[in-house]
Scaffold this motif. Structure first.
Motif, PDB file in Angstrom:
ATOM      1  N   GLY A  94       0.835  -1.189   0.000  1.00  0.00           N
ATOM      2  CA  GLY A  94       0.000   0.000   0.000  1.00  0.00           C
ATOM      3  C   GLY A  94       0.868   1.235   0.000  1.00  0.00           C
ATOM      4  O   GLY A  94       2.054   1.186   0.348  1.00  0.00           O
ATOM      5  N   SER A  95       0.298   2.353  -0.387  1.00  0.00           N
ATOM      6  CA  SER A  95       1.085   3.580  -0.444  1.00  0.00           C
ATOM      7  C   SER A  95       0.188   4.794  -0.247  1.00  0.00           C
ATOM      8  O   SER A  95      -1.002   4.772  -0.557  1.00  0.00           O
ATOM      9  CB  SER A  95       1.824   3.692  -1.781  1.00  0.00           C
ATOM     10  OG  SER A  95       0.901   3.760  -2.859  1.00  0.00           O
ATOM     11  N   TYR A  96       0.798   5.827   0.277  1.00  0.00           N
ATOM     12  CA  TYR A  96       0.177   7.137   0.407  1.00  0.00           C
ATOM     13  C   TYR A  96       1.101   8.121  -0.295  1.00  0.00           C
ATOM     14  O   TYR A  96       2.305   8.164  -0.001  1.00  0.00           O
ATOM     15  CB  TYR A  96       0.017   7.514   1.881  1.00  0.00           C
ATOM     16  CG  TYR A  96      -0.308   8.972   2.077  1.00  0.00           C
ATOM     17  CD1 TYR A  96      -1.629   9.410   2.067  1.00  0.00           C
ATOM     18  CD2 TYR A  96       0.702   9.898   2.235  1.00  0.00           C
ATOM     19  CE1 TYR A  96      -1.921  10.749   2.220  1.00  0.00           C
ATOM     20  CE2 TYR A  96       0.412  11.244   2.392  1.00  0.00           C
ATOM     21  CZ  TYR A  96      -0.895  11.655   2.376  1.00  0.00           C
ATOM     22  OH  TYR A  96      -1.183  12.977   2.510  1.00  0.00           O
ATOM     23  N   HIS A  97       0.575   8.876  -1.234  1.00  0.00           N
ATOM     24  CA  HIS A  97       1.405   9.776  -2.033  1.00  0.00           C
ATOM     25  C   HIS A  97       1.189  11.215  -1.610  1.00  0.00           C
ATOM     26  O   HIS A  97       0.097  11.621  -1.227  1.00  0.00           O
ATOM     27  CB  HIS A  97       1.109   9.605  -3.520  1.00  0.00           C
ATOM     28  CG  HIS A  97       1.438   8.243  -4.028  1.00  0.00           C
ATOM     29  ND1 HIS A  97       2.715   7.801  -4.196  1.00  0.00           N
ATOM     30  CD2 HIS A  97       0.633   7.210  -4.365  1.00  0.00           C
ATOM     31  CE1 HIS A  97       2.703   6.557  -4.641  1.00  0.00           C
ATOM     32  NE2 HIS A  97       1.453   6.173  -4.750  1.00  0.00           N
ATOM     33  N   GLU A 109       5.502  11.078   1.879  1.00  0.00           N
ATOM     34  CA  GLU A 109       5.118   9.876   1.135  1.00  0.00           C
ATOM     35  C   GLU A 109       5.398   8.669   2.010  1.00  0.00           C
ATOM     36  O   GLU A 109       6.399   8.624   2.719  1.00  0.00           O
ATOM     37  CB  GLU A 109       5.896   9.771  -0.169  1.00  0.00           C
ATOM     38  CG  GLU A 109       5.472   8.577  -1.023  1.00  0.00           C
ATOM     39  CD  GLU A 109       6.134   8.577  -2.388  1.00  0.00           C
ATOM     40  OE1 GLU A 109       5.895   7.636  -3.148  1.00  0.00           O
ATOM     41  OE2 GLU A 109       6.888   9.545  -2.670  1.00  0.00           O
ATOM     42  N   TYR A 110       4.495   7.696   1.979  1.00  0.00           N
ATOM     43  CA  TYR A 110       4.660   6.501   2.807  1.00  0.00           C
ATOM     44  C   TYR A 110       4.171   5.293   2.020  1.00  0.00           C
ATOM     45  O   TYR A 110       3.162   5.352   1.317  1.00  0.00           O
ATOM     46  CB  TYR A 110       3.853   6.623   4.101  1.00  0.00           C
ATOM     47  CG  TYR A 110       3.828   5.351   4.912  1.00  0.00           C
ATOM     48  CD1 TYR A 110       4.961   4.934   5.597  1.00  0.00           C
ATOM     49  CD2 TYR A 110       2.686   4.563   4.974  1.00  0.00           C
ATOM     50  CE1 TYR A 110       4.950   3.767   6.335  1.00  0.00           C
ATOM     51  CE2 TYR A 110       2.663   3.397   5.712  1.00  0.00           C
ATOM     52  CZ  TYR A 110       3.795   2.999   6.399  1.00  0.00           C
ATOM     53  OH  TYR A 110       3.782   1.845   7.117  1.00  0.00           O
ATOM     54  N   SER A 111       4.880   4.195   2.142  1.00  0.00           N
ATOM     55  CA  SER A 111       4.468   2.951   1.510  1.00  0.00           C
ATOM     56  C   SER A 111       4.899   1.788   2.387  1.00  0.00           C
ATOM     57  O   SER A 111       5.808   1.921   3.217  1.00  0.00           O
ATOM     58  CB  SER A 111       5.068   2.810   0.110  1.00  0.00           C
ATOM     59  OG  SER A 111       6.479   2.729   0.184  1.00  0.00           O
ATOM     60  N   PHE A 112       4.235   0.655   2.217  1.00  0.00           N
ATOM     61  CA  PHE A 112       4.615  -0.541   2.958  1.00  0.00           C
ATOM     62  C   PHE A 112       4.539  -1.743   2.029  1.00  0.00           C
ATOM     63  O   PHE A 112       3.818  -1.750   1.026  1.00  0.00           O
ATOM     64  CB  PHE A 112       3.724  -0.749   4.187  1.00  0.00           C
ATOM     65  CG  PHE A 112       2.343  -1.266   3.856  1.00  0.00           C
ATOM     66  CD1 PHE A 112       2.051  -2.612   3.909  1.00  0.00           C
ATOM     67  CD2 PHE A 112       1.332  -0.391   3.486  1.00  0.00           C
ATOM     68  CE1 PHE A 112       0.780  -3.093   3.605  1.00  0.00           C
ATOM     69  CE2 PHE A 112       0.059  -0.853   3.182  1.00  0.00           C
ATOM     70  CZ  PHE A 112      -0.214  -2.214   3.244  1.00  0.00           C
ATOM     71  N   ASP A 113       5.290  -2.766   2.374  1.00  0.00           N
ATOM     72  CA  ASP A 113       5.334  -4.021   1.604  1.00  0.00           C
ATOM     73  C   ASP A 113       5.576  -5.133   2.612  1.00  0.00           C
ATOM     74  O   ASP A 113       6.676  -5.284   3.131  1.00  0.00           O
ATOM     75  CB  ASP A 113       6.458  -3.962   0.565  1.00  0.00           C
ATOM     76  CG  ASP A 113       6.477  -5.207  -0.329  1.00  0.00           C
ATOM     77  OD1 ASP A 113       5.757  -6.180  -0.031  1.00  0.00           O
ATOM     78  OD2 ASP A 113       7.230  -5.197  -1.316  1.00  0.00           O
ATOM     79  N   ARG A 114       4.517  -5.902   2.922  1.00  0.00           N
ATOM     80  CA  ARG A 114       4.593  -6.861   4.029  1.00  0.00           C
ATOM     81  C   ARG A 114       4.244  -8.267   3.556  1.00  0.00           C
ATOM     82  O   ARG A 114       3.188  -8.487   2.943  1.00  0.00           O
ATOM     83  CB  ARG A 114       3.627  -6.441   5.129  1.00  0.00           C
ATOM     84  CG  ARG A 114       3.239  -7.549   6.080  1.00  0.00           C
ATOM     85  CD  ARG A 114       2.485  -7.018   7.278  1.00  0.00           C
ATOM     86  NE  ARG A 114       3.414  -6.554   8.297  1.00  0.00           N
ATOM     87  CZ  ARG A 114       3.287  -5.431   8.982  1.00  0.00           C
ATOM     88  NH1 ARG A 114       2.281  -4.634   8.739  1.00  0.00           N
ATOM     89  NH2 ARG A 114       4.162  -5.096   9.901  1.00  0.00           N
TER      90      ARG A 114
END
Length: 256
Positions: A94-97, A109-114
């Motif tokens: 998911g990501s927030y731009h 900016e924030y993103s995750f990869d789990r």
């Protein structure tokens, strides 16, 4: 206001869990009481896509999809019911731009990869008679499924004195719909789209010192009451192999 929202959400989640358990018990009892024509075990695999739904992705289906792989086992009760167990490995992204909103402190900016592991057991109900011993044309059916599951992932500490990570197992409520097709006497193929309702809100939190709070990505000072628990979804193809022949009882001169 926020405390009332949390209490209401807790009550809704508790009610959903209670209803799911009751449905499983009732349908299991009904299915086993009418066990008469099929005694068959199927094993196979699943390949498809996984994606996350939550504060950073409230409604976009298949957004930031990743590859999902797993194994499937199915016990056929009769032509209407089956019990399916599954183990799946997948990733959630998911990501927030920064162009979504401008913060006072500037663009962020924030993103995750789990990676996650998913284990579930579900009861399937076929809308049509499927692979019935007496009906040679019952080679396909749409179906729905519901059950219980668990999700394994690494949870990160966010307190300054606790930046470690630990593997946790959480409750999930899987449900979905699909289509089964009998290729021949041994092989079956299916399409399925399923969702997992979890009871946590940190699947989108990775590490510490986050530039934003994923539970409040727009900085309004309160959590989103609608998406205060994370969801994820699988969509893909299953292929299974039937390992055992039918067993049955004699009824009116016919052997099932």
């Amino acid at each position: 206001m926020q405390s009332n929202s949390i209490v209401n959400t807790y009550r809704i989640n508790k009610a959903l869990l209670s209803v799911s358990v009751c449905i499983c018990i009732l349908v299991f009892q009904s299915g086993f009481n009418k066990l008469y024509s099929q005694d068959r075990i199927e094993i196979g695999g699943f390949v498809g896509a996984s994606y996350y739904l939550g504060d950073l992705n409230p409604s976009k289906q298949f957004n930031n999809s990743s590859l999902a792989l797993g194994g499937v086992g199915r016990y056929v009760i009769d032509d209407r019911y089956a019990v399916k167990g599954s183990l799946t490995m997948a990733r959630l992204k998911g990501s927030y731009h920064e162009n979504d909103i401008v913060f006072p402190e500037g663009n962020v900016e924030y993103s995750f990869d789990r990676p996650i592991g998913d284990a579930a057991i579900q009861l399937e109900f076929n809308f049509l008679s499927y692979d019935h011993w007496f009906d040679k044309n019952s080679n396909w059916t749409p179906y729905v499924s519901v059950g219980l599951g668990t999700t394994a992932y690494k949870r990160f500490g966010t307190e300054p004195e606790n930046y470690s990570e630990e593997t946790v197992f959480i409750l999930s409520l899987p449900f979905g719909a699909g289509l089964k097709y009998k290729l021949n006497n041994r092989f079956r193929v299916g399409l399925e789209w399923s969702f997992r309702k979890t009871f946590v809100d940190d699947l989108d939190v990775v590490g510490h010192n986050l530039p934003i709070n994923p539970n409040d990505p727009y900085g309004f000072g309160s959590n989103n009451g609608v998406h205060n628990n994370d969801w994820y979804s699988f969509a893909g193809v299953m292929v299974t192999y039937s390992m055992f022949k039918r067993k049955g009882q004699c009824n009116g001169g016919f052997k099932r």
